[in-house]
Design an enzyme around this catalytic site. Sequence first.
Site, PDB file in Angstrom:
ATOM      1  N   SER A   1     114.337 -18.854 -29.338  1.00 23.38           N
ATOM      2  CA  SER A   1     115.488 -18.122 -28.809  1.00 23.38           C
ATOM      3  C   SER A   1     114.984 -17.168 -27.742  1.00 23.38           C
ATOM      4  CB  SER A   1     116.156 -17.320 -29.931  1.00 23.38           C
ATOM      5  OG  SER A   1     116.890 -16.251 -29.357  1.00 23.38           O
TER       6      SER A   1
ATOM      7  N   HIS B   1     116.814 -22.262 -27.452  1.00 25.88           N
ATOM      8  CA  HIS B   1     118.041 -21.801 -28.101  1.00 25.88           C
ATOM      9  C   HIS B   1     118.558 -20.616 -27.286  1.00 25.88           C
ATOM     10  CE1 HIS B   1     120.410 -20.884 -31.833  1.00 25.88           C
ATOM     11  NE2 HIS B   1     120.217 -19.617 -31.484  1.00 25.88           N
TER      12      HIS B   1
ATOM     13  N   ASP C   1     121.330 -17.822 -26.914  1.00 20.33           N
ATOM     14  CA  ASP C   1     122.332 -17.081 -27.688  1.00 20.33           C
ATOM     15  C   ASP C   1     123.365 -16.479 -26.753  1.00 20.33           C
ATOM     16  OD1 ASP C   1     121.405 -17.147 -30.502  1.00 20.33           O
ATOM     17  OD2 ASP C   1     119.598 -16.234 -29.649  1.00 20.33           O
TER      18      ASP C   1
ATOM     19  N   MET D   1     126.654 -14.136 -26.640  1.00 20.13           N
ATOM     20  CA  MET D   1     127.364 -13.135 -27.453  1.00 20.13           C
ATOM     21  C   MET D   1     128.481 -12.499 -26.632  1.00 20.13           C
ATOM     22  SD  MET D   1     124.058 -11.318 -29.099  1.00 20.13           S
ATOM     23  CE  MET D   1     122.958 -12.211 -30.201  1.00 20.13           C
TER      24      MET D   1
ATOM     25  N   HIS E   1     124.004 -21.397 -28.671  1.00 21.18           N
ATOM     26  CA  HIS E   1     124.554 -20.833 -29.900  1.00 21.18           C
ATOM     27  C   HIS E   1     125.635 -19.850 -29.477  1.00 21.18           C
ATOM     28  CE1 HIS E   1     123.783 -18.011 -33.616  1.00 21.18           C
ATOM     29  NE2 HIS E   1     125.004 -18.527 -33.598  1.00 21.18           N
TER      30      HIS E   1
ATOM     31  N   MET F   1     128.298 -17.283 -29.992  1.00 20.39           N
ATOM     32  CA  MET F   1     128.810 -16.272 -30.927  1.00 20.39           C
ATOM     33  C   MET F   1     129.981 -15.598 -30.237  1.00 20.39           C
ATOM     34  SD  MET F   1     125.126 -14.873 -32.171  1.00 20.39           S
ATOM     35  CE  MET F   1     124.236 -15.717 -30.872  1.00 20.39           C
TER      36      MET F   1
ATOM     37  N   MET G   1     122.906 -19.714 -40.585  1.00 21.63           N
ATOM     38  CA  MET G   1     122.364 -18.406 -40.191  1.00 21.63           C
ATOM     39  C   MET G   1     121.581 -17.813 -41.365  1.00 21.63           C
ATOM     40  SD  MET G   1     123.133 -18.008 -37.074  1.00 21.63           S
ATOM     41  CE  MET G   1     122.362 -16.398 -36.904  1.00 21.63           C
TER      42      MET G   1
ATOM     43  N   ASP H   1     118.239 -19.913 -38.297  1.00 22.23           N
ATOM     44  CA  ASP H   1     118.202 -18.948 -37.192  1.00 22.23           C
ATOM     45  C   ASP H   1     118.272 -17.537 -37.752  1.00 22.23           C
ATOM     46  OD1 ASP H   1     118.451 -17.585 -34.804  1.00 22.23           O
ATOM     47  OD2 ASP H   1     120.465 -18.319 -34.357  1.00 22.23           O
TER      48      ASP H   1
HETATM   49  C1  DX5 Z   1     120.823 -13.638 -33.810  1.00 24.83           C
HETATM   50  C2  DX5 Z   1     120.526 -14.804 -32.915  1.00 24.83           C
HETATM   51  C3  DX5 Z   1     119.160 -15.330 -33.073  1.00 24.83           C
HETATM   52  C4  DX5 Z   1     118.069 -14.364 -32.744  1.00 24.83           C
HETATM   53  C5  DX5 Z   1     116.813 -14.795 -33.422  1.00 24.83           C
HETATM   54  O1  DX5 Z   1     122.157 -13.338 -33.719  1.00 24.83           O
HETATM   55  O2  DX5 Z   1     121.416 -15.855 -33.178  1.00 24.83           O
HETATM   56  O3  DX5 Z   1     118.983 -16.549 -32.374  1.00 24.83           O
HETATM   57  O4  DX5 Z   1     117.842 -14.235 -31.385  1.00 24.83           O
HETATM   58  O5  DX5 Z   1     115.881 -13.796 -33.280  1.00 24.83           O
HETATM   59  P1  DX5 Z   1     114.769 -13.521 -34.386  1.00 24.83           P
HETATM   60  O6  DX5 Z   1     113.956 -14.773 -34.502  1.00 24.83           O
HETATM   61  O7  DX5 Z   1     114.015 -12.371 -33.835  1.00 24.83           O
HETATM   62  O8  DX5 Z   1     115.491 -13.202 -35.663  1.00 24.83           O
HETATM   63 ZN    ZN Z   2     120.951 -17.859 -32.361  1.00 27.37          ZN
END
Ligand code: DX5
Ligand code: ZN
Length: 214
Positions: A7, A32, A34, A36, A66, A68, A137, A172
């Site tokens: 990620s 990956h 993310d 948000m 991913h 969110m 998750m 994740d």
């Molecule tokens: C959290 C994200 C993850 C995050 C993982 O909301 O979906 O992908 O970046 O980071 P680590 O590996 O540091 O938990």
């Molecule tokens: Zn993620």
Amino acid sequence: MKLIAPSILNANNLKLGQEIDQAVQAGIKRFHIDIMDGHFVPNLSYGPQLVSDFKAAYPDITAEIHLMANQLDLIEKFVAAGCDLLEFHYEAAPDQVDHWLDYLHEHGVKSGLVLNPDTPVDTVKQFLPKLDQILLMTVYPGFGGQSFLPESVERLHQLRQLVGPDFPVEVDGGINDQTGRKASEAGANVFVAGSYIFGKNEIADQVKELTQAL
Ligand code: DX5
Ligand code: ZN
């Protein structure tokens, strides 16, 4: 086969290209990304432009989104940007899951459904025929650098039982060499790792250690 999908959330944004390059040199075939929205989770990250820049630079590396976000029509923008796989949260809009899985399929993008730590594992059952991957998750989403939730191990066992031996099950949140191994033993086969890969030692060393641990 075990797959590591770093990620980029914990990479240095001002050195993003260099850090991605280092991970690619270390053998990484999937990233990956993310996304948000500041509502589904209390944080903001990237937009579609990052994804199109990524695919222009790395056409042969998988861009896994991913999402969110509450607003699932954002999916259209990331598909247009050229992502290869997109996973979105069941919790965002349970009654729209079928529609968006069909949309991804029609556009030739692989699909994943994401479950938060409180959502029962068997929720995915009705959607299985349409899914390419499930993301369980192992933290509450929103931020990198959190700790792996230990109850995830039991959930992984349940999910593996439900989907059979080869189906892609991704984890994740809080994945490092130790939690990664536990998750692997419990049935995960795709591993997102953010803060373990980026922002520590050499990226290549971190990839190697995690690969060995799994
Ligand atoms: C959290 C994200 C993850 C995050 C993982 O909301 O979906 O992908 O970046 O980071 P680590 O590996 O540091 O938990
Ligand atoms: Zn993620």
